[in-house]
Each structure stands twice: as C-alpha cells, then as structure tokens.
Motif scaffolding. Structure first.
Motif, PDB file in Angstrom:
ATOM      1  N   PHE A  43      50.044  40.876  40.030  1.00  0.00           N
ATOM      2  CA  PHE A  43      49.151  39.888  40.654  1.00  0.00           C
ATOM      3  C   PHE A  43      48.410  39.084  39.595  1.00  0.00           C
ATOM      4  CE2 PHE A  43      49.042  43.570  43.676  1.00  0.00           C
ATOM      5  CZ  PHE A  43      49.749  42.964  44.695  1.00  0.00           C
ATOM      6  N   ASP A  44      47.976  37.881  39.994  1.00  0.00           N
ATOM      7  CA  ASP A  44      47.195  37.032  39.084  1.00  0.00           C
ATOM      8  C   ASP A  44      45.708  37.426  39.153  1.00  0.00           C
ATOM      9  OD1 ASP A  44      46.642  35.021  37.321  1.00  0.00           O
ATOM     10  OD2 ASP A  44      46.951  33.377  38.754  1.00  0.00           O
ATOM     11  N   THR A  45      44.951  37.059  38.119  1.00  0.00           N
ATOM     12  CA  THR A  45      43.487  37.223  38.157  1.00  0.00           C
ATOM     13  C   THR A  45      42.928  36.344  39.287  1.00  0.00           C
ATOM     14  OG1 THR A  45      43.479  37.473  35.751  1.00  0.00           O
ATOM     15  CG2 THR A  45      41.372  36.979  36.802  1.00  0.00           C
ATOM     16  N   PRO A  46      42.036  36.873  40.144  1.00  0.00           N
ATOM     17  CA  PRO A  46      41.492  36.060  41.244  1.00  0.00           C
ATOM     18  C   PRO A  46      40.792  34.782  40.759  1.00  0.00           C
ATOM     19  CG  PRO A  46      41.022  38.379  41.599  1.00  0.00           C
ATOM     20  CD  PRO A  46      41.601  38.272  40.220  1.00  0.00           C
ATOM     21  N   ASP A  47      40.865  33.742  41.604  1.00  0.00           N
ATOM     22  CA  ASP A  47      40.365  32.410  41.214  1.00  0.00           C
ATOM     23  C   ASP A  47      38.877  32.389  40.885  1.00  0.00           C
ATOM     24  OD1 ASP A  47      42.823  31.291  41.386  1.00  0.00           O
ATOM     25  OD2 ASP A  47      42.562  30.528  43.452  1.00  0.00           O
ATOM     26  N   ASN A  48      38.070  33.165  41.634  1.00  0.00           N
ATOM     27  CA  ASN A  48      36.615  33.129  41.364  1.00  0.00           C
ATOM     28  C   ASN A  48      36.316  33.654  39.959  1.00  0.00           C
ATOM     29  OD1 ASN A  48      37.387  35.778  42.490  1.00  0.00           O
ATOM     30  ND2 ASN A  48      35.200  36.276  42.390  1.00  0.00           N
ATOM     31  N   ILE A  49      37.148  34.574  39.481  1.00  0.00           N
ATOM     32  CA  ILE A  49      36.939  35.140  38.136  1.00  0.00           C
ATOM     33  C   ILE A  49      37.345  34.106  37.079  1.00  0.00           C
ATOM     34  CG2 ILE A  49      37.620  37.002  36.569  1.00  0.00           C
ATOM     35  CD1 ILE A  49      38.004  38.805  39.048  1.00  0.00           C
ATOM     36  N   LYS A  50      38.475  33.449  37.332  1.00  0.00           N
ATOM     37  CA  LYS A  50      38.910  32.394  36.394  1.00  0.00           C
ATOM     38  C   LYS A  50      37.855  31.291  36.321  1.00  0.00           C
ATOM     39  CE  LYS A  50      43.885  32.613  37.303  1.00  0.00           C
ATOM     40  NZ  LYS A  50      44.964  31.832  37.903  1.00  0.00           N
ATOM     41  N   GLN A  51      37.306  30.937  37.510  1.00  0.00           N
ATOM     42  CA  GLN A  51      36.314  29.847  37.551  1.00  0.00           C
ATOM     43  C   GLN A  51      35.061  30.232  36.758  1.00  0.00           C
ATOM     44  OE1 GLN A  51      36.999  26.790  38.897  1.00  0.00           O
ATOM     45  NE2 GLN A  51      35.121  26.250  37.791  1.00  0.00           N
ATOM     46  N   ALA A  52      34.665  31.497  36.855  1.00  0.00           N
ATOM     47  CA  ALA A  52      33.469  31.947  36.118  1.00  0.00           C
ATOM     48  C   ALA A  52      33.688  31.783  34.612  1.00  0.00           C
ATOM     49  CB  ALA A  52      33.156  33.406  36.461  1.00  0.00           C
ATOM     50  N   ALA A  53      34.914  32.012  34.166  1.00  0.00           N
ATOM     51  CA  ALA A  53      35.216  31.853  32.737  1.00  0.00           C
ATOM     52  C   ALA A  53      35.158  30.373  32.353  1.00  0.00           C
ATOM     53  CB  ALA A  53      36.596  32.417  32.440  1.00  0.00           C
ATOM     54  N   LYS A  54      35.705  29.509  33.219  1.00  0.00           N
ATOM     55  CA  LYS A  54      35.681  28.057  32.928  1.00  0.00           C
ATOM     56  C   LYS A  54      34.237  27.563  32.884  1.00  0.00           C
ATOM     57  CE  LYS A  54      40.059  27.439  35.318  1.00  0.00           C
ATOM     58  NZ  LYS A  54      40.661  27.051  36.599  1.00  0.00           N
ATOM     59  N   ASP A  55      33.429  28.042  33.834  1.00  0.00           N
ATOM     60  CA  ASP A  55      32.017  27.643  33.865  1.00  0.00           C
ATOM     61  C   ASP A  55      31.305  28.105  32.591  1.00  0.00           C
ATOM     62  OD1 ASP A  55      32.514  26.628  36.362  1.00  0.00           O
ATOM     63  OD2 ASP A  55      31.530  28.256  37.470  1.00  0.00           O
ATOM     64  N   ALA A  56      31.629  29.310  32.139  1.00  0.00           N
ATOM     65  CA  ALA A  56      30.979  29.838  30.927  1.00  0.00           C
ATOM     66  C   ALA A  56      31.318  28.959  29.725  1.00  0.00           C
ATOM     67  CB  ALA A  56      31.420  31.286  30.685  1.00  0.00           C
ATOM     68  N   TRP A 278      31.736  36.918  30.682  1.00  0.00           N
ATOM     69  CA  TRP A 278      31.241  36.219  31.882  1.00  0.00           C
ATOM     70  C   TRP A 278      32.220  36.352  33.044  1.00  0.00           C
ATOM     71  CZ3 TRP A 278      26.412  35.231  32.774  1.00  0.00           C
ATOM     72  CH2 TRP A 278      25.545  35.079  31.676  1.00  0.00           C
ATOM     73  N   ALA A 279      33.512  36.366  32.726  1.00  0.00           N
ATOM     74  CA  ALA A 279      34.517  36.583  33.789  1.00  0.00           C
ATOM     75  C   ALA A 279      34.334  37.972  34.395  1.00  0.00           C
ATOM     76  CB  ALA A 279      35.923  36.427  33.214  1.00  0.00           C
TER      77      ALA A 279
END
Ligand code: PLP
Length: 400
Positions: A43-56, A278-279
């Motif tokens: 499975f892929d890393t969930p989108d909310n976790i990826k987004q938290a990394a992008k925001d960081a 942060w992720a």
C-alpha cells in the motif's frame, strides 16, 4: 581484505537482499518472476501523511531538529503509547530515530560490553544477531518449532538466562513467523523475567497493528508493570502506516537509557529527517480508520495463502496471528528430487529450485535461523499470491 575491520568477520550480508537480487537477475533474463521476499506493505503512504510532509517543507521545517526528535513528535508518541498500550512515558523518555533499525542499534550500542549476552528466539529477524555482533555482544538463541507455532516456552527462557544475559529480545508479532503471543502466553514469560532483575527486555512491537481475528496485541511493560523500569518498548511507522522509505522508528523507556541512546544518535545521524518527523506526527495524531481496512486486507491474504500452502504436497503451514509473513515447513520434501534430478537437501535447495523452476522468490528459513522452512511475505496483491501459491503447489507435486 586487510584494510577492513575485524568486526566484519562476525557479520553476514542480508539473505533477504540476496534473494531479491537473484530474482531481479532472472527477471532481467526474461523470466516471469513473482517475488514474495519483500518485508514491506504494497500500500501507499496515506495522502494526509504525505500532505503533512509537503506542508512542513513549505513552512521551512528543513533544519536540524532535537536529536531525539521534535517535541511535537515525542508528544504524539507519548500519546500513542498511552492510548494504545496503556504505557505512561514522558516525552523525555522517548527517542525517535532513522527507522526501528537505528533504535535497536542505539540500544545495543549503549548497553553491550564484550561477552554480554542477548537472548534471541529462533527464527529471528535477520538483523538482530548481526546488530548484537556489531556491538560486541553474543547472541544466545532460543529454539522454537513449527509444531509449537514458533513460540518460546517459559522453561526454555528460564534455562537460557545466565549472569551475562543483558537483554531478552522479544518480537511479537514476529518477522519471519508471524507468531504473536497472547496475554496469557506473554505473562508466562514476564513471570520468568520478574525473577531475574538483571535482564532487560527489548520489545520490538513493529507489527502491532497487524493482528488478525480476535487476537489482542499486548506488550511486556503493559502486562507486567514490574518490568517497566527495565523495558525498552520499540515501534515505528514503517509497517502500519506504509512508510518504510521515510525512515522513522521510536522507543519509550527508562530515562537513563534513552539519554545514552540520544548521545549515540547525536554522534551518528543527529536524528531522522525533519520532514519525516512532521509526517509521523500526522500519522500518529491523524485519522486511524485506514489501519482497519488494511488490516482486513492482510487478514484475507493470510487466509488465502495458508489454505493454499496447506494444500501443497509436503508443506505444513501454521496459521499465524500477525504480521504479513508465513513460515511453512518443507521438512517432508527434503530428500526428494526435482524434474532435473537435483536432490533437495535443505530449505536453501528448495527455494533455489522453486525460483529456477517456477519463478517464485521466497527466502529460506535458515537465513532466519530455522529450517527446513521458508518465509513468504504476503504483502502483495491477491492475484500475485494466488498465482504464486499455484506455482508452489505445482512445484511440490513435481518433486519425486
Ligand atoms: N523489526 C522488525 C521485526 C522488522 O521486520 C523490521 C523491518 O523489516 C524492523 C524492525 C525495522 O523497521 P524500520 O527500520 O523500517 O523501522
């Protein structure tokens, strides 16, 4: 080579990597190969976790952090231990590092003197004995059997403890067997450990969220509070949150040990990536519902694989309660010959012939210290699992 350190003679390369390499070679020669060797979720890393990394990244969270991890992460880990395990660790008692691997390495490095013993149940995750050796310690193996579902008994643990024992390395659910200890089974082991105050417990809870049916996950310090002061409870986001490449593991434990591990990490990596941290805050504090969906998918795959393997001639596959591995025995096939006349003398011969004849890559049990067995990772698609189990059945039937 004389230039290299003597310590390297005590360490083996990873057999799981060797199998993947061989599978890649056969693939590049045009063979249709299915690899069941990898220890990571498909499975892929969930989108909310990826987004938290992008925001960081966008916020400029791109500098060195505290060695043990940003306070937001250590608070999230403390909350997780409280919520899921009933364990009370303050943020100062928590360290995050570059994967569970670095946490284990820090712990051994911080505690092992030459000749110190670490009790490791067999089959074991390949890295435990190698890390112990690299840190100057000695592994003392505790044997289990396919018939006992690969679980250690209180008597065998008691018998393995010596005045040199420093750690009992505990891993439930287990890589490679998937074996998981119930509350009653673990209590028998913690009762033994209560009698030996010089022995510390390193609990690798990496597969906590991958348990099936009615099985309830438990960890040593939770069921025996008397061991809290000498237990390091280790976990990570790699397997549960599909974040193997992000590199984040963590542990809670006694303050003095955590401080020592912090010092080692400070001279080694300065801690894991700020963006990853942060992720991981989002992974631990964010929505958890997807864990159940993924767990259910793994459970279906486990049932499929166990059932198909037990239909293969000569294989015996216990049904494990956790992780995403099965560890069938091929003992009844030892001594048989392949269609090309090659005699199967060991689990290594079995996996080599299986790969060459049917293009299915699995890992020999002896790499994990117990054979004749082999490990299958079912962290792959149902179609690939069905196809590969059919090939394994055909291969087993073809042996004379
Ligand atoms: N512990 C066990 C039992 C594992 O199987 C693994 C990974 O395969 C790890 C620890 C380390 O995981 P990571 O370093 O990705 O956190």
């Amino acid at each position: 080579m004389a230039f290299l350190a003597d310590i390297l003679s005590r360490v083996k390369p990873s057999a799981t990597i060797a199998v993947s390499q061989k599978a890649r070679e056969l693939k590049s020669q045009g063979m249709d190969v299915i690899s069941l060797g990898a220890g990571e979720p498909d499975f892929d890393t969930p989108d909310n976790i990826k987004q938290a990394a992008k925001d960081a990244i966008d916020r400029g969270e791109t500098k060195y952090t505290a060695v043990a991890g940003i306070i937001e992460l250590r608070e999230a880990i403390a909350a997780k231990f409280q919520r899921e395990n009933g364990l009370n660790y303050s943020p100062a008692q928590i360290i995050a590092g570059t994967g569970g691997k670095q946490i284990l390495f820090n712990a051994f490095m911080a505690t092992l003197n030459p000749g110190d013993e670490v009790i490791i149940p067999r089959p074991y995750w390949v890295s435990y004995p190698e890390m112990v050796a690299l840190c100057g310690g000695e592994s003392v193996f505790l044997d289990t059997t396919t018939e006992s579902d690969f679980k250690v008994t209180a008597e065998s643990l008691e018998a393995a403890i010596t005045p040199r024992t420093k750690w009992f390395m505990f891993n439930s659910p287990s890589n490679p067997s998937g074996a998981a200890y119930s509350r009653a089974e673990l209590k028998e082991l913690t009762d033994v450990l209560m009698k030996h105050p010089h022995v510390w417990i390193l609990s690798d809870d990496m597969y906590e969220h991958l348990v099936y049916g009615e099985f309830e996950f438990v960890t040593p310090a939770q069921i025996e509070p008397g061991l809290y002061d000498r237990t390091l409870t280790m976990n990570g986001v790699s397997k549960a949150y599909s974040m193997t490449g992000w590199r984040l593991g963590y542990a809670g434990g006694p303050l003095e040990l955590i401080k020592a591990m912090d010092m080692i990490q400070g001279q080694q990596t300065s801690g894991t990536s700020s963006v990853t941290q942060w992720a991981a805050v989002e992974a631990l504090n964010g929505p958890q519902e997807f864990l159940e969906e993924r767990r259910a998918a793994f459970e279906e795959r486990r049932d499929l694989v166990v059932s198909m393997l037990n239909q293969a001639t000569g294989l015996h596959c216990p049904k494990p309660d956790g992780a995403f591995y099965v560890f069938p025995s091929c003992a009844d096939l030892i001594g048989k010959s392949t269609e090309n006349g090659k005699v199967i003398e060991s689990d290594e011969d079995f996996v080599t012939a299986l790969l060459e004849q049917e293009g299915v890559a699995v890992v020999q049990g002896s790499a994990f210290g117990l054979g004749p067995n082999f490990r299958i990772s079912y962290a792959t698609s149902t179609e690939a699992l069905k196809e590969s189990c059919e090939r394994i059945q055909r291969f087993c039937s073809s042996l004379q």
